[in-house]
Design a protein around this motif. Structure first.
Motif, PDB file in Angstrom:
ATOM      1  N   VAL A   7      10.254 -10.916   2.819  1.00  0.00           N
ATOM      2  CA  VAL A   7       9.676 -10.136   3.925  1.00  0.00           C
ATOM      3  C   VAL A   7      10.590 -10.086   5.151  1.00  0.00           C
ATOM      4  O   VAL A   7      10.202  -9.596   6.201  1.00  0.00           O
ATOM      5  CB  VAL A   7       8.287 -10.674   4.332  1.00  0.00           C
TER       6      VAL A   7
ATOM      7  N   ARG B 273       4.452 -12.942   8.889  1.00  0.00           N
ATOM      8  CA  ARG B 273       5.513 -13.089   9.891  1.00  0.00           C
ATOM      9  C   ARG B 273       4.881 -13.217  11.274  1.00  0.00           C
ATOM     10  O   ARG B 273       5.033 -12.357  12.140  1.00  0.00           O
ATOM     11  CB  ARG B 273       6.476 -11.898   9.821  1.00  0.00           C
TER      12      ARG B 273
ATOM     13  N   ASN C  46       9.902 -15.899   2.636  1.00  0.00           N
ATOM     14  CA  ASN C  46      10.531 -15.444   3.885  1.00  0.00           C
ATOM     15  C   ASN C  46      11.642 -14.446   3.614  1.00  0.00           C
ATOM     16  O   ASN C  46      11.788 -13.449   4.337  1.00  0.00           O
ATOM     17  CB  ASN C  46      11.087 -16.644   4.657  1.00  0.00           C
TER      18      ASN C  46
ATOM     19  N   TYR D 264       3.673  -6.290  -0.855  1.00  0.00           N
ATOM     20  CA  TYR D 264       4.278  -7.586  -1.141  1.00  0.00           C
ATOM     21  C   TYR D 264       4.237  -7.885  -2.633  1.00  0.00           C
ATOM     22  O   TYR D 264       5.234  -8.356  -3.204  1.00  0.00           O
ATOM     23  CB  TYR D 264       3.583  -8.711  -0.374  1.00  0.00           C
TER      24      TYR D 264
ATOM     25  N   ASN E 251       3.237 -18.810   5.489  1.00  0.00           N
ATOM     26  CA  ASN E 251       3.134 -18.373   4.102  1.00  0.00           C
ATOM     27  C   ASN E 251       2.143 -19.251   3.346  1.00  0.00           C
ATOM     28  O   ASN E 251       2.338 -20.458   3.231  1.00  0.00           O
ATOM     29  CB  ASN E 251       4.504 -18.426   3.418  1.00  0.00           C
TER      30      ASN E 251
ATOM     31  N   LEU F 254      11.861  -4.708   6.043  1.00  0.00           N
ATOM     32  CA  LEU F 254      11.266  -5.697   5.153  1.00  0.00           C
ATOM     33  C   LEU F 254       9.940  -6.246   5.679  1.00  0.00           C
ATOM     34  O   LEU F 254       9.150  -6.802   4.922  1.00  0.00           O
ATOM     35  CB  LEU F 254      12.247  -6.847   4.930  1.00  0.00           C
ATOM     36  N   ALA F 255       9.689  -6.068   6.974  1.00  0.00           N
ATOM     37  CA  ALA F 255       8.441  -6.567   7.563  1.00  0.00           C
ATOM     38  C   ALA F 255       7.216  -5.931   6.936  1.00  0.00           C
ATOM     39  O   ALA F 255       6.118  -6.505   6.996  1.00  0.00           O
ATOM     40  CB  ALA F 255       8.440  -6.322   9.070  1.00  0.00           C
TER      41      ALA F 255
ATOM     42  N   GLY G 280       6.371  -5.820   3.979  1.00  0.00           N
ATOM     43  CA  GLY G 280       5.833  -6.713   2.958  1.00  0.00           C
ATOM     44  C   GLY G 280       4.969  -7.818   3.534  1.00  0.00           C
ATOM     45  O   GLY G 280       4.163  -8.428   2.818  1.00  0.00           O
ATOM     46  N   ALA G 281       5.102  -8.095   4.834  1.00  0.00           N
ATOM     47  CA  ALA G 281       4.276  -9.099   5.492  1.00  0.00           C
ATOM     48  C   ALA G 281       3.010  -8.489   6.069  1.00  0.00           C
ATOM     49  O   ALA G 281       2.169  -9.209   6.610  1.00  0.00           O
ATOM     50  CB  ALA G 281       5.071  -9.797   6.593  1.00  0.00           C
TER      51      ALA G 281
ATOM     52  N   GLN H 273      11.965 -12.481   7.046  1.00  0.00           N
ATOM     53  CA  GLN H 273      11.911 -13.491   8.108  1.00  0.00           C
ATOM     54  C   GLN H 273      13.218 -14.273   8.144  1.00  0.00           C
ATOM     55  O   GLN H 273      13.720 -14.709   7.123  1.00  0.00           O
ATOM     56  CB  GLN H 273      10.732 -14.437   7.884  1.00  0.00           C
TER      57      GLN H 273
ATOM     58  N   GLN I  35       5.349  -4.658  11.584  1.00  0.00           N
ATOM     59  CA  GLN I  35       6.441  -3.728  11.279  1.00  0.00           C
ATOM     60  C   GLN I  35       6.735  -2.795  12.437  1.00  0.00           C
ATOM     61  O   GLN I  35       7.889  -2.666  12.855  1.00  0.00           O
ATOM     62  CB  GLN I  35       6.130  -2.909  10.026  1.00  0.00           C
TER      63      GLN I  35
END
Length: 444
Positions: free
Chosen positions: A262, A289, A259, A120, A271, A110-111, A113-114, A264, A92
């Motif tokens: 998060v 990601r 994807n 997530y 994933n 949104l990154a 969540g990864a 992508q 992030q």
């Protein structure tokens, strides 16, 4: 090569196991585009200055990373051609920095969540009404702070729960628990991860695990081999996954949904997904990601004939990706190599001859098996914490080594091969494992 030696490719952080990949991307970026490499990493070590043209000390986990990064990069601002984020810790903050530098990158908001497994699961729960009709199973989850909260959650899901750090990769700190487990001991095992948060999830009641891997619109599916029991450690990867059409469609659909959740779009992804035997339901174990670990992209290079690290550099420097992957050729696997008994490894002896040790294991294998057309590659002696080794690994860091293998014969019994070479390795490495600390280790 396009001569542009005053330009830079920015690489934001990487895990130490990826040092060869960073070196490869640096070499490709210069030879293909004439672009030098600028690396951002917390506390750069001597090897970081060897694998990059410029290395700057910046910690992506620090709250002021973006501000500090903009300041440190000010002298290079006009020379940056593109940037990529190469670690979970930077997924992030690194994307935020690239956005501020006006360099192409997948969505930074949104990154999150990864990076956070807790976030997530919250995102999944918020979109349950959309995801469940697509065949997604969304496990119940909670954040754990003490033994009472853990006991309450375990009682609600007596079939089992998984306790794991919120922000940690490599299967570290992941425990399977049920009502008979020693919960206090479990909390002690994950105590080092409490600062980043501990999540407890209902066990996903699906049997087969895979990963949906790729870059941009290019994707493939890898089959995971995992240990059963308290520590669900990954023991190997197989590519291409052995799937029927229904399974492939379900995994692709759910992998793409992850994807979307998060953010992508153009970058890499890995994933991890479980499905049931009749391929009617799937659950995301975790999204990532970043490129897959355990040399999965190296397996893909053998199977598809494409170097994904080079494609990633192409992508961030403005060159389009191929429209699709070619048909897979043959089969490849990563195999984790451990030991048969707990003990202490004579690190001095092993580090002096790691390749020779594996070649001895290969000789044992070739004596026991019909000689086949196999390419062994990527043998790596893994960094071991201290010199304690376990017959039952708690995480991927407990393995001694790993190796990759490729065969042009797609019908090869890869699981039989994995078992055979693991057994041969254990026979060879046994001579270097002691019940007590070797005197040399004690002296040091």
């Amino acid at each position: 090569m396009t001569q542009n030696s005053n330009s830079f490719l920015l690489i934001i952080d990487y895990n130490l196991s990826r040092i060869e990949d960073v070196a490869s991307m640096r070499k490709y970026a210069y030879e293909r585009y004439g672009v030098k490499t600028l690396l951002l990493r917390a506390n750069p070590a001597p090897h970081d200055y060897r694998i990059a043209d410029v290395a700057l000390a910046l910690d992506p986990c620090k709250p002021d990373f973006v501000i500090a990064g903009l300041k440190a990069l000010a002298p290079f601002r006009q020379q940056l051609r593109g940037g990529l984020v190469f670690s979970d810790n930077a997924v992030q903050s690194g994307a935020q920095l690239l956005e501020q530098l006006n360099l192409p990158v997948d969505n930074a908001t949104l990154a999150a969540g990864a990076f956070s497994k807790i976030l997530y699961r919250q995102i999944e729960a918020e979109h349950r009404s959309i995801l469940e009709p697509q065949g997604m199973f969304i496990p119940a989850h909670t954040t754990i702070h003490n033994a009472d909260e853990l006991l309450d959650f375990v009682r609600r899901y007596p079939e089992g729960v998984v306790l794991k750090p919120a922000c940690e990769g490599n299967n570290r700190g992941v425990l399977f628990l049920n009502t008979n487990a020693d919960l206090q001991q479990a909390l002690q095992e994950v105590e080092p991860y409490f600062s980043g948060g501990i999540i407890c999830e209902q066990v996903i009641p699906l049997q087969q695990e895979y990963s949906f891997d790729g870059l941009g619109h290019l994707h493939f599916i890898t089959e995971k081999c995992s240990a059963s029991g308290r520590y669900p450690v990954e023991t190997g990867q197989i590519l291409p996954a052995r799937l029927n059409q229904t399974q492939e469609h379900l995994l692709t659909r759910v992998g793409k949904l992850a994807n979307v959740l998060v953010g992508q779009c153009n970058g890499p992804f890995h994933n991890e997904i479980k499905i049931d035997t009749d391929a009617t339901q799937a659950a995301v174990v975790e999204p990532n990601r970043r490129p897959a670990g355990m040399k999965i992209w190296s397996l893909a290079e053998r199977v598809y004939g494409l170097n994904f690290y080079h494609l990633w550099v192409d992508r961030v420097l403005g060159r389009p990706l191929p429209k699709q992957l070619p048909a897979p050729q043959g089969i490849a696997a990563t195999i984790m190599l451990g030991c048969a008994h707990d003990g202490y490894l004579d690190l001095t002896a092993v580090k002096d001859e790691p390749e020779r040790l594996f070649n001895r294991a290969l000789k044992l294998y070739n004596k026991a098996e019909i000689n086949q057309e196999l390419e062994w590659f990527g043998f790596t002696l893994l960094p071991i914490q201290g010199n304690r080794v376990r017959a039952i690994p708690k995480d991927n860091g407990d393995f001694i080594a790993m190796v990759c293998v490729y065969s042009p014969n797609a019908e090869l019994d890869i699981l039989k091969l994995k078992t055979a070479i693991s057994d041969c390795w254990q026979q060879i490495i046994a001579a270097y494992i002691y019940h007590t600390q070797p005197m040399m280790a004690l002296a040091s």
